[in-house]
Design a protein around this motif. Structure first.
Motif, PDB file in Angstrom:
ATOM      1  N   GLN A 101       0.841  -1.189   0.000  1.00  0.00           N
ATOM      2  CA  GLN A 101       0.000   0.000   0.000  1.00  0.00           C
ATOM      3  C   GLN A 101       0.882   1.247   0.000  1.00  0.00           C
ATOM      4  O   GLN A 101       1.905   1.291   0.699  1.00  0.00           O
ATOM      5  N   LYS A 102       0.497   2.225  -0.797  1.00  0.00           N
ATOM      6  CA  LYS A 102       1.284   3.444  -0.868  1.00  0.00           C
ATOM      7  C   LYS A 102       0.915   4.371   0.274  1.00  0.00           C
ATOM      8  O   LYS A 102      -0.261   4.687   0.495  1.00  0.00           O
ATOM      9  N   VAL A 103       1.911   4.794   0.998  1.00  0.00           N
ATOM     10  CA  VAL A 103       1.700   5.709   2.104  1.00  0.00           C
ATOM     11  C   VAL A 103       1.348   7.086   1.559  1.00  0.00           C
ATOM     12  O   VAL A 103       1.930   7.546   0.567  1.00  0.00           O
ATOM     13  N   GLN A 104       0.380   7.734   2.191  1.00  0.00           N
ATOM     14  CA  GLN A 104       0.001   9.081   1.758  1.00  0.00           C
ATOM     15  C   GLN A 104       1.201  10.021   1.875  1.00  0.00           C
ATOM     16  O   GLN A 104       1.975   9.930   2.835  1.00  0.00           O
ATOM     17  N   PRO A 105       1.357  10.887   0.910  1.00  0.00           N
ATOM     18  CA  PRO A 105       2.525  11.774   0.941  1.00  0.00           C
ATOM     19  C   PRO A 105       2.537  12.659   2.175  1.00  0.00           C
ATOM     20  O   PRO A 105       1.501  13.162   2.614  1.00  0.00           O
ATOM     21  N   ASP A 106       3.707  12.819   2.709  1.00  0.00           N
ATOM     22  CA  ASP A 106       3.894  13.666   3.878  1.00  0.00           C
ATOM     23  C   ASP A 106       3.611  15.108   3.491  1.00  0.00           C
ATOM     24  O   ASP A 106       4.168  15.617   2.496  1.00  0.00           O
ATOM     25  N   PRO A 107       2.752  15.813   4.236  1.00  0.00           N
ATOM     26  CA  PRO A 107       2.489  17.232   3.900  1.00  0.00           C
ATOM     27  C   PRO A 107       3.716  18.110   4.015  1.00  0.00           C
ATOM     28  O   PRO A 107       3.720  19.236   3.526  1.00  0.00           O
ATOM     29  N   LEU A 108       4.768  17.580   4.621  1.00  0.00           N
ATOM     30  CA  LEU A 108       6.007  18.345   4.699  1.00  0.00           C
ATOM     31  C   LEU A 108       6.719  18.406   3.350  1.00  0.00           C
ATOM     32  O   LEU A 108       7.425  19.374   3.059  1.00  0.00           O
ATOM     33  N   CYS A 109       6.536  17.367   2.515  1.00  0.00           N
ATOM     34  CA  CYS A 109       7.285  17.267   1.260  1.00  0.00           C
ATOM     35  C   CYS A 109       6.894  18.363   0.281  1.00  0.00           C
ATOM     36  O   CYS A 109       5.730  18.778   0.209  1.00  0.00           O
ATOM     37  N   ALA A 110       7.875  18.804  -0.503  1.00  0.00           N
ATOM     38  CA  ALA A 110       7.596  19.719  -1.611  1.00  0.00           C
ATOM     39  C   ALA A 110       6.874  18.949  -2.718  1.00  0.00           C
ATOM     40  O   ALA A 110       7.243  17.811  -3.034  1.00  0.00           O
ATOM     41  N   ALA A 111       5.857  19.560  -3.301  1.00  0.00           N
ATOM     42  CA  ALA A 111       5.023  18.868  -4.294  1.00  0.00           C
ATOM     43  C   ALA A 111       4.968  19.663  -5.589  1.00  0.00           C
ATOM     44  O   ALA A 111       5.266  20.860  -5.628  1.00  0.00           O
TER      45      ALA A 111
END
Length: 386
Positions: A101-111
């Motif tokens: 399962q793919k972990v939801q992206p960390d809101p800290l990461c640049a997108a």
């Protein structure tokens, strides 16, 4: 020689598959192909189900396969090819692995990383997903390192001027050359403990870069309109001028308010063009586009430049002026010249070809021959006595 199958290692993590390929002769003491970098690897993979369709992808020796369905089993095989020799190798044995399962992206990461490039000026932009204050460090990797059969995780370097910044923009023009390609990523850091890396974005400078509009200047001489063009990036930008083999598309027209004039076009390689036979007392407008055929790139058109031609002289006045000039020449030059020639002719004729002969008694008087007053008289003979 037949190219043997390469080695294949798979690792499933966070919804993606990490692939590591070893060259066909990795464990041999004697090798047919010494340079492992020359191999190009073709990966074929499919979902382990009855209706799955195989997919093919060109990969680096160490690469990531994403976009896969979670909790599904995928099978992989890879072959090593030599494009220069048009040789295709044997496929490796099939290996299968199950995705997680793919972990939801960390809101800290640049997108949402994106690259804006114009006239060899490069900007990396990204978005901040959260409201917290985050410091960013932009890193780059020389592209050729991904072609090596070794771990490149410690080869990332920081972009000068984009270390520990709070803005979501980085100018990385200082690291760019035209001899290779690059990968960039953004490391987000909150405090001293928590950090997150963004996805990687590839930059191939000459392909990623955009061509800006050229500069235009207009000049007039007689009935000629001269168009002077400045290459995109300025005359000192040698990369734009030399690497793109630029040509220029010129649009020009006479700007008339009473009727619509036809827009004319011409293409040149030089930075100067000429439009002949422009009309007097008219407004001419020009705009120019730069384009590169080898890279299939073109710029936007330059801002419209206009110039007003001076008023012309009517044809009747020109003809009258020529006539009066010729008449004045005749009066001042030709008439005195004819007069001088006539006088000289009369003098010559009078001296050398007199119109009348003297009477015989005068001609023989004193036994002296008659001579003209304009001719020097012969010297009298002198007796020599001793």
């Amino acid at each position: 020689a037949q190219i043997g199958p390469p080695g294949l290692e798979l690792q499933s993590t966070n919804g993606v598959i990490k692939v590591k390929v070893s060259p066909p002769e990795a464990n041999q003491r004697k090798k047919m192909w010494i340079n492992d970098i020359s191999f190009k690897y073709n990966l074929v993979f499919w979902e382990n189900s009855s209706h799955a369709q195989p997919q093919s992808k060109s990969i680096f020796p160490v690469d990531i396969i994403d976009g896969l369905a979670p909790d599904s089993t995928y099978c992989f095989k890879v072959q090593a090819n030599l494009l220069g020799e048009a040789k295709q190798g044997l496929f490796s044995p099939i290996s299968c692995v199950k995705t997680t399962q793919k972990v939801q992206p960390d809101p800290l990461c640049a997108a949402n990383l994106s690259v804006l490039a114009l006239n060899m000026k490069f900007l990396l932009l990204w978005e901040n997903q959260g409201d917290q204050e985050v410091n960013y460090n932009v890193q780059y990797l020389l592209g050729y390192l991904k072609k090596l059969n070794e771990d490149y995780s410690d080869k990332w370097l920081s972009v000068p001027g984009c270390e520990n910044i709070t803005s979501t923009c980085c100018n990385f023009s200082s690291i760019i050359t035209t001899t290779g390609f690059y990968y960039l990523r953004v490391q987000a850091r909150e405090g001293h403990n928590k950090s997150c890396f963004s996805r990687e974005v590839k930059v191939d400078p000459l392909k990623t870069n955009g061509i800006g509009p050229p500069g235009v200047r207009l000049d007039l001489s007689d009935t000629l309109l001269h168009i002077l063009i400045s290459p995109p990036g300025g005359a000192e930008d040698e990369i734009m001028r030399d690497h793109y083999d630029l040509s220029y598309r010129i649009l020009y027209w006479k700007n008339s308010s009473d009727k619509k004039e036809e827009v004319k076009q011409k293409e040149v390689k030089q930075t100067m063009a000429t439009v002949p036979d422009v009309s007097p007392s008219s407004l001419y407008c020009v705009k120019v586009q730069a384009f590169s055929e080898p890279y299939n790139k073109s710029s936007a058109y330059s801002p419209q430049e206009c110039i007003h031609t001076p008023a012309g002289t009517p044809l009747t006045l020109i003809i009258f002026g020529i006539f009066m000039g010729a008449l004045l020449f005749v009066l001042l030059v030709a008439t005195p010249l004819v007069f001088v020639l006539c006088q000289a002719y009369n003098k010559i004729k009078y001296v050398f070809f007199p119109s009348c002969q003297p009477p015989p008694n005068i001609e023989g008087f004193g036994a002296q021959p008659f001579s003209s007053p304009y001719l020097s008289t012969a010297e009298e003979p002198v007796e020599n006595c001793c």
